[in-house]
Write an enzyme that holds these catalytic residues in place. Sequence first.
Site, PDB file in Angstrom:
ATOM      1  N   ASP A 175       0.848  -1.188   0.000  1.00 53.56           N
ATOM      2  CA  ASP A 175       0.000   0.000   0.000  1.00 53.56           C
ATOM      3  C   ASP A 175       0.887   1.242   0.000  1.00 53.56           C
ATOM      4  OD1 ASP A 175      -2.945   1.019   0.553  1.00 53.56           O
ATOM      5  OD2 ASP A 175      -1.595   2.206   1.810  1.00 53.56           O
ATOM      6  N   ASN A 215      -2.840  12.944  -3.959  1.00 56.64           N
ATOM      7  CA  ASN A 215      -3.991  13.409  -4.734  1.00 56.64           C
ATOM      8  C   ASN A 215      -4.430  14.801  -4.313  1.00 56.64           C
ATOM      9  OD1 ASN A 215      -4.361  11.146  -6.433  1.00 56.64           O
ATOM     10  ND2 ASN A 215      -5.467  10.034  -4.836  1.00 56.64           N
ATOM     11  N   HIS A 259      -5.413  14.433  -8.944  1.00 54.41           N
ATOM     12  CA  HIS A 259      -5.605  13.004  -9.212  1.00 54.41           C
ATOM     13  C   HIS A 259      -4.797  12.524 -10.413  1.00 54.41           C
ATOM     14  CE1 HIS A 259      -8.720  12.072  -6.238  1.00 54.41           C
ATOM     15  NE2 HIS A 259      -9.171  13.307  -6.439  1.00 54.41           N
ATOM     16  N   ASP A 282      -2.393   9.309 -10.525  1.00 52.82           N
ATOM     17  CA  ASP A 282      -2.344   8.275 -11.564  1.00 52.82           C
ATOM     18  C   ASP A 282      -0.921   8.085 -12.075  1.00 52.82           C
ATOM     19  OD1 ASP A 282      -5.036   7.915 -11.322  1.00 52.82           O
ATOM     20  OD2 ASP A 282      -5.569   9.055 -13.134  1.00 52.82           O
ATOM     21  N   GLU A 299      -4.739   2.174  -4.362  1.00 52.57           N
ATOM     22  CA  GLU A 299      -3.285   2.299  -4.308  1.00 52.57           C
ATOM     23  C   GLU A 299      -2.618   1.042  -3.761  1.00 52.57           C
ATOM     24  OE1 GLU A 299      -4.784   4.219  -0.422  1.00 52.57           O
ATOM     25  OE2 GLU A 299      -5.459   3.934  -2.484  1.00 52.57           O
TER      26      GLU A 299
END
Length: 351
Positions: A228, A236, A241, A245, A271
């Site tokens: 994680d 973000n 965002h 990505d 994630e």
Amino acid sequence: MNTLPEIDDLKSKNVTQPHVIAIFVLVGMCITAVMAIIAFYNNNNLLAAVLMMASFIYFIGYFVYKTFQNTALISVIILYSLYLLMFYLVYTGGVGNSGPLWIFMVAPVSLFIHGFKRGLFDIFIFITIVGVIMFMPTDIIAHPTYNTEFKLRLIYSFLTVTFLSALYEYSRQQSFKHILELTKEYQKLAYFDPLTHLSNRRDALRILKREQARMLRTKEPLSVALCDIDHFKKVNDNYGHNAGDAVLVELANIFSDSIRKQDCVARWGGEEFLFIFPQTSAKNAYIITEKIKQKMQDHLIHYQGQKIKVTFSMGIEELHSNQSIDEAINSADKYLYQAKSSGRNQIHPKF
């Protein structure tokens, strides 16, 4: 490891073709046998013998298919024995000089068995030999006389049938390729994450089931690691965002480049990433993931002039024979929670 699963529908051509060929062999065997009997009763013993031999060759072809499942061999047997039979019927005239009329079956059969290019090549050789036989002067080799109009119309008609058969075969092949491409795209959507191009959860579970079956069979270890990204929400929030990505894509590339050929990394969700380590104990999986963590220590992800620093936490679990996949992943998730609770940027358990 990240490969598309086998698709039975994509192999439909290879599955159905042998069955169609087998049916053709059976039909050819029966028809030639019946024609041989008729020729025998008409006192045409030579033609009867040839037709009975053709029927026997078809029987051998069917026997070969049923016994050895050898499609290539049965194709050669039926196709070239058909050519020889056609040459004989053209040369001898068959019954009432109607033998040449049987050549029309050659075009569709050749194209179906050998495909567009090879089929057209075979047909070209076939019709050339037929033309030589029909137009050869009778004073060189005695054979039935066909009038010129009949010979030309026969060849024109044969070429027309060949053109139509080739057009159909070409259209069929193009349709098959199109379906193949569409199916592969649907497969990618079903089994791969569109952002990172890693396996998705469904594909990861498929791979895990396969590796678990291998583990139970070979008694070799199998480990999983749940990863994680630390503070991904802040990425973000601070950078947007799209930046998030970009981070996921770059981490996916780093993870893919850092694992071994037999390993797999999948996007588990959000994630989270799942690593699958076949033939690997938890201790060795820790060594591999620790190297990845060290690689990330000084790594910065560049996005639109911004330098983004990210770390990850990870939990490792080695599967046991009495343990389900869900239990192993839940255990890895608990270790991941411990790594998060201990300050992040860690791998648990430590070895």
